[in-house]
Each structure stands twice: as C-alpha cells, then as structure tokens.
Design an enzyme around this catalytic site. Structure first.
Site, mmCIF file in Angstrom:
data_model
loop_
_atom_site.group_PDB
_atom_site.id
_atom_site.type_symbol
_atom_site.label_atom_id
_atom_site.label_comp_id
_atom_site.label_asym_id
_atom_site.label_seq_id
_atom_site.Cartn_x
_atom_site.Cartn_y
_atom_site.Cartn_z
ATOM 1 N N HIS A 24 0.829 -1.212 0.000
ATOM 2 C CA HIS A 24 0.000 0.000 0.000
ATOM 3 C C HIS A 24 0.862 1.259 0.000
ATOM 4 C CE1 HIS A 24 -2.213 3.300 1.974
ATOM 5 N NE2 HIS A 24 -3.202 2.873 1.219
ATOM 6 N N CYS A 45 34.186 3.512 -25.308
ATOM 7 C CA CYS A 45 33.378 3.701 -24.100
ATOM 8 C C CYS A 45 34.117 4.679 -23.193
ATOM 9 C CB CYS A 45 33.116 2.370 -23.397
ATOM 10 S SG CYS A 45 34.555 1.284 -23.199
#
Length: 796
Positions: free
Chosen positions: A421, A752
């Site tokens: 919840h 990279c």
C-alpha cells in the site's frame, strides 16, 4: 430477465463493459472468466451482486436521507470525518436485506457450493465500487475485502459490512479528492470461492515495472498465507521479475530477478465460524525459502502477459496459490494507473553530490531525492500529530493513512514491498518512498534531518543530514538521429531499468565487476575452495549469503547471471556488451574471502588483471564461473544479444589462451551466434590490431587506460592530473590508427568513455575517424547524441 433487473449475476455472465452494474473489480473478473479461461487464466468461480441491489438496499432502509444529512454536516463542519463515517457505517450495518435480494444472494451461495462440491463453503467477499479501477482513478484498497467467510448468516452479515465499507473514512476522503459524488457511487459485492492460500502463498503482480515503467517485465510479489499482508505492506515479500519477450520461447527461464523477502508473518484462518483470519509468525524455514518455484514464477508471468494483451494495457493483478491443489489463480485484475500514464518524453535525473553517513536502506519507490525532517508516527490514531511537508516514518501503512501521506514530502516504512500500500500510494502521489527497511522506526527519530535518496536504482538510502544533490530534466522528444551508434555504459543492475526510454543502440559496456561487487560480494575462488577457507568470519558471511545453494559456486553463477540479465533486458534485442571481470588484485582482495587468493602488488593497475588472470591457475576456476554465468545468461535465460568482451589483453597469444578457456567452459566464439570483443586499451592492441582482429569480432577503445599507457601517466594520480589528456595528439593517433586498422581487418570499433560528452570536439574527431559506436553513461546520452549529430552534419 435483463442484467439490469437482476440482483445477482454469475461471473461468466459479466464482461468489462459492466462497470456501472458491478464495478471495475467484478466486471474484470467476469471478463477473464468469459474470455481468458480458454487461454490458461484460472479465476475462482463466483457471482456478483449488482449496483441495483445496493440502491434497493439503501432505499428499503431509508438510508439516502441518512447519508445526505451526514455528508452535509461533514461539509459544514458540524461533524468530523470520523464521526460521519462511523454514523453512516452503523446505519448501513443495521439495515435489512429486502427478501428478494437476500434470497438471491443465498440461492447463489448454495449453487456455488453445489458447483464446487462443497457445502458451507468458504468464500472471499470483495467490495467492487462502480467507479473503481477506472483508467484515470484507482480506488484500490478503498473498500473492504473479507476472507474465509463461511455459512449463510456470516455471508449476509459480511455483505452488509461490504456495503458499509463504501463509507470508510478513507473512501469518503478519496471520493472527495477525486471529485466523485457520494450519491453517484454504488457498490457491488463479489462472492468468490476461497482459494486455500492460507496454507500456501499469494501476492500481487504488475505487467510493468512499477518504478521505471519498463514495459517488458512482469513484477511479482509473494508471501506465505493470504494476500492481504502483501497488499497492505505488513510483510516484506519475495520479489521476482520476468522478461516478457522471452516467455514464449520453449525451454527458457527469463527470470531477471529473484529476491527472498523476510516474510515476517502470514495470515491464516482463525478457525472461527465467522470466517475470521489471524496473523501468525512465519517459521525460520519459511522466511528463508522462496514462495514460488521457477516454473510457478514463469506460469504467473505468462498469465500476466495474457491478461495485459487482452486488455491492451498494463495491468495490476492479485494472485493466490491453492495449498490443496497447487493451482495458481488470478483473483483480481485492474488497469495500472501510474506508470502507464507517465510522460515518456522526459526524464528527471538526480545526482547525489555530498551526503552524511548512511542510516538505513530499503526498497526504493520513485527515482527522486528529498531532504527534510522526520515525523515518526507508529499508530494511525496519532496522524493528527503529523507535520506537513515532513518525511513520514512508520512501520506500515493502510488506506487510513492516505490523508497524511498526501501531505508528506517522502515516506519510509519498516515493512512492505514494491506492491505494498505504501509503495502504490507513494507512486500515485509522486512521492519518493523507501519501504521494507526493517528498522526505520528504531533508527530514525522525530525532527531528525535526513535525505531520502531513491536515485540509485532499487536500493533506497536514508542519509544523515541534508545532502547536496542536483536535478536535471532530460528531454527525449527531440533526440537527433545519428549514423554512429550511441550506446550506454551500464554497471548497476538495480538502476538499469530507469534508462529504458533512452533511444540507445544497445549497451556498449556492462561492467561485470560492479555486479560481482554489489550483488555477489564473494570472491569466486572463495566459493570454489570454501571448505578450506581459514578466514572464519568471511566463511560465516559466505555461508549466510549462499544458504539456499548446495553448491556454493552456483550462487556466483546465478547471482551474476541475473544481475547482468537486467542490463541485457534493457538493450534486448540490440547488443549488450559484457566485459568480463576487470578488478585489480587489491580490489579482488576486498571481496569476501578474497585476500587468501590475491597477490600483493606494488602497481595493480598494470599487474595481474584482465586476460592474464583467466588462463592462470590462480584464477582459472573463478573465470570458469564467469563463463558459466554468461552461458546461463545467453542459453538458459535467452539473452543471446549478449556480446563478451575481454579486458587488458596484452598479446594475440594471450587472446588464444583466453578463447581456449572460454571454449572449455561452453563459450565458443561463433557458436550460437556468440561474438567476442577485446578492449583496445593497450598500445599493443593498436600496434598489432590486425593480429588481434583474427581472434576477436570487434574492439572497444578504453580511453582512460589507453591514455594512461600511451602517456605514461597514472590515471589515479592527483599530482599528474594536468598531464592526463585523452585529446593529446599521441592518444588521438592511437585511436585513429586502431579504427583504421580494425576496419581494414573487418572488425568493428567502438569507444566507451566520457570524453565525447565532455568535449564536442572529441566527438567530432571520433566521427571523422569513422568510429562505429560510442558508449556513454546514461546522463550524457542526449548531449553525446547532439554532439555526434552535429559532427556528422558538419562532416558531410
């Protein structure tokens, strides 16, 4: 008789168009029974009372005036919310069913017993408001569900309690916030065969990742016993995630995450005639075991994908496993209402700069950072003490907490998973939350200044004090197209899903060592030689981490494969280049049990690292586990988009040795489409590029190491920082030469590194040199795309 004139309708006679008649929950159950039963979706049989029956009950008991008067007094301030809700609920609970409605309910209950072969059968009684579960308003949890209801008297009493739950304090508040007229909302009751999950397990699942909105995974939460504890966040459940695109391929197990939750308690039957339930502690064995087997996880995920496909949108579902038959049932399905409506054209990127010490950790909800003061409230009765704008810290929440959750800056709970919840409401409210911390209410105190960070992936952190952080809006609606492939550098599996919306050309660098360090935590050789370990402290910690594995080496293989799979999933079906481990010896030594297996080196940066380890007897068995993880990732899980990359390979002879060891462990270059790349980070890789190209399918330039070894500058040295430059003519020559020689040999080349994003001129240089791809960190992606697009434009 038409549907509109009936008080009770069986699920098989309902469809999703009947929301006005039986509410979203019951119309959806009917839709699944009608349309999806033949496709493997099992829904417990049952029936629904209609909204007409509710209105007839209200009218027969003269309750319309009672409700109108109560709401008028609430609006005028003559009554509090609590007083109003209590008065209306009491009036409804004291009402009597008109004879025809009572007879219809009891007749259907008896028939359900006949259909299932059970007299006095136990049923679940669920509320289904006629305005709930709409695409633009989730009424989830606003009305009550009652489990294990047995007998006619108990059923009628519970039906009245369902009607009364339309006027809980939280339901009244929610309708007011959403702008729904109290008199326009009716309630249908679903009466459904009770699944014996009290002696098995149950939970919640979404056909979308609830945090990132990544639409290619199913998220499943599971706990022992009845499902209310998962929904309400009273337990920290197991969490599983499954990659949907590979679900239909025979023999594959694309489970990209398996986390064993604490599952502190379970809800079971109380054994009373009234069908009450109770919570009891779980056993140590239950807390340490997964609720679902791999086959059951995959079966549920397939059901979620089937339901999503039928409804044409992401779905929020509840499931239960019958302990008597072992059968898996779907007991609820409704539209997911947060991520499916999120803005897909923008991302907010949070960067933590400076923090205090880490106080607690848990599961993160949302991707934001918030700083403020703690307001610790352990009981819902004390919510009037909440200070607006504070960080709410509590054990767990239920719908009664919603009024103050709306006034909080962030939320922290002891218990709960990502479908609890607290998590669901925080998501709807756009608040960062950290759930399942275990001890937030013990560690944090009122008025304490803290920073809540949900910016690091699945792991949320509460830092002491007010941290320094930056927020950046990243727009995705005008990212230019480029011929040069722009890929992502990803290391942290828990944060990988956050970047799925970036229009990247795959993952150009996935650092295996990050996954080993953060998820595995153990030196692979310490697992291979666990029985002979002399470090008793490390041995005890390893025993705890590997407690579910008879073969401790399998812990390394599975944990590493699952971590890397989350990165591969973001790229799929585009390539994901995984670099095999590239720790230095001093870094390997820091892993659990590592010191016994690593030499002491004066200069680990150019020592026993990369390829040289893989065929050396000191680490060969550890590398074998890395290979097995890649094999599991590609062949058992199905991520055949994974490309292997070898770091710090000093010579073609060394390349041959590494490839031979890989082949011994089931990774043969070219077999099953396997490509193998090499890092271009040593001058020898450039000088002998043509020879390296005979062993590898491509190169990825590691500009940091290549700069270090070309200029003779220690990249970690502060004293030499001014001399370290990737734009130095010597480094540029190395890069241009490697690209040219690799292309001559028919091999692909990428880079990279951060230089292209930091320096537009560097991006232009790479484009002019003909580089095939550039891989950068996600927060630099858009800038690099723009730099490369401009370079390609001006280079024409």
């Amino acid at each position: 008789m038409s549907k509109a004139n009936r008080h009770v309708i069986w699920f098989e006679d309902l469809s999703r168009g009947d929301v006005a008649l039986v509410g979203g929950k019951n119309s959806s159950l009917g839709e699944m029974v009608q349309q999806l039963g033949s496709k493997g979706i099992d829904v417990p049989p049952g029936f629904a009372t209609t909204s007409d029956a509710f209105r007839a009950f209200i009218k027969a008991n003269n309750l319309n005036d009672v409700i109108a008067e109560a709401m008028e007094k609430l609006e005028s301030g003559k009554r509090t919310l609590a007083e109003t809700g209590k008065a209306v609920r009491a009036a409804i609970a004291e009402g009597d069913f008109p004879d025809d409605i009572r007879d219809a309910i009891l007749s259907a209950y008896r028939e359900l017993g006949e259909r299932t072969g059970k007299a006095e059968l136990s049923v679940a009684v669920r509320s289904s408001a006629t305005a709930e579960d709409l695409p633009d308003a989730s009424f989830a949890g606003q009305q009550e569900t009652f489990l294990n209801v047995r007998g006619e008297t108990a059923l009628l009493s519970t039906c009245r309690r369902c009607y009364a739950s339309l006027f809980t304090d939280r339901a009244i508040t929610y309708r007011k916030i959403q702008g729904f007229d109290h008199n326009q909302v009716a309630l249908s009751i679903g009466v459904q065969l009770m699944v014996r999950s009290d002696i098995s397990g149950s939970g919640v699942m979404f056909s979308i990742d609830t945090e990132s909105g990544f639409d290619k995974v199913v998220l499943i939460n599971a706990a022992w016993g009845l499902g209310e504890n998962v929904v309400q966040g009273a337990v920290t459940p197991d969490e599983y995630e499954v990659f949907k695109p590979l679900l239909d391929k025979p023999g594959l197990k694309p489970i990209v995450e398996k986390t064993c939750g604490a599952k502190e308690i379970k809800m079971i039957y109380a054994g009373t005639e009234g069908g009450e339930t109770k919570n009891v502690p779980t056993s140590k064995a239950e807390r340490g075991a997964y609720v679902l087997s791999d086959e059951e996880i995959l079966e549920l995920a397939r059901q979620a994908a089937t339901i999503e496909k039928h409804y044409g949108q992401p779905m929020d579902m509840e499931w239960a496993k019958d302990g008597d038959t072992g059968k898996l049932y779907i007991v609820q399905a409704r539209p997911e209402t947060v991520q499916s409506r999120a803005d897909v054209t923008a991302l907010k990127s949070y960067t933590i700069k400076k923090t205090g010490k880490t106080l607690i950790t848990g599961l993160s909800v949302g991707a934001a950072v918030k700083a403020g003061r703690v307001c610790l409230i352990e009981n819902v009765k004390d919510i009037d003490k909440f200070v607006d704008g504070s960080i709410l810290v509590t054990s767990t929440t239920d719908p009664d907490w919603v009024p103050i959750m709306k006034r909080a800056a962030a939320i922290v709970t002891d218990h709960g998973g990502r479908t609890s919840h607290a998590a669901i409401v925080s998501r709807e409210l756009g608040l960062p939350a950290i759930v399942g911390t275990g001890n937030a209410t013990q560690i944090l105190h009122d008025q304490q200044e803290v920073t809540i960070s949900c910016a690091g992936g699945e792991d949320g952190v509460v830092y002491e004090g007010i941290a320094e952080y930056e927020v950046e809006d990243v727009r995705l609606d005008h990212v230019p197209a480029t011929k040069t492939r722009i890929m992502l550098n990803l290391a942290d599996p828990s944060a990988a899903f956050r970047w799925w919306r970036l229009p990247a050309d795959g993952v150009g660098l996935a650092r295996m060592e990050f996954v080993v360090n953060s998820a595995v935590q153990v030196h692979p050789m310490a697992l291979v030689h666990y029985d002979t370990l002399k470090d008793e402290d490390a041995k005890a910690k390893i025993a705890e981490l590997t407690r579910r594995y008879e073969n401790k080496s399998n812990y390394f293989v599975e944990t590493l494969a699952r971590g890397l799979s989350r990165i591969a999933a973001v790229a799929y079906p585009k390539p994901a280049i995984v670099r095999m481990s590239d720790f230095k010896t001093n870094e390997y030594a820091e892993l659990l049990g590592g010191r016994a297996f690593e030499p002491n080196e004066e200069n680990p940066m150019i020592g026993f690292r990369g390829a040289s380890r893989y065929y050396n007897e000191r680490y060969r068995a550890g590398f074998a586990l890395e290979c097995k993880a890649i094999k599991m990732l590609r062949e058992e899980m199905g991520f055949d988009n994974v490309v292997v990359m070898i770091p710090f390979c000093r010579s073609p002879d060394e390349a041959s040795k590494v490839l031979a060891v890989m082949a011994e462990n089931g990774l043969k270059r070219g077999e099953n489409g396997l490509e193998v790349y090499v890092m271009g980070e040593i001058p020898a890789n450039v000088i002998r590029a043509a020879e390296f190209a005979e062993s590898f399918d491509g190169f990825s330039i590691g500009s940091n190491d290549l700069t270090q070894l070309t200029l003779g500058v220690d990249r970690d040295s502060g004293e030499l920082a001014d001399l370290f430059s990737e734009s130095d003519p010597a480094v540029i020559w190395m890069i241009e030469t490697l690209i040219a020689r690799a292309h001559e040999a028919g091999a692909k080349v990428g880079l990279c590194g951060q230089a292209p994003s930091n320096n537009p001129a560097f991006a232009k240089l790479l484009v002019q040199a003909g580089i095939d791809s550039i891989s950068v960190s996600p927060d630099s992606f858009v800038a690099v795309k723009e730099n490369v697009a401009e370079a390609e434009k001006t280079g024409q």
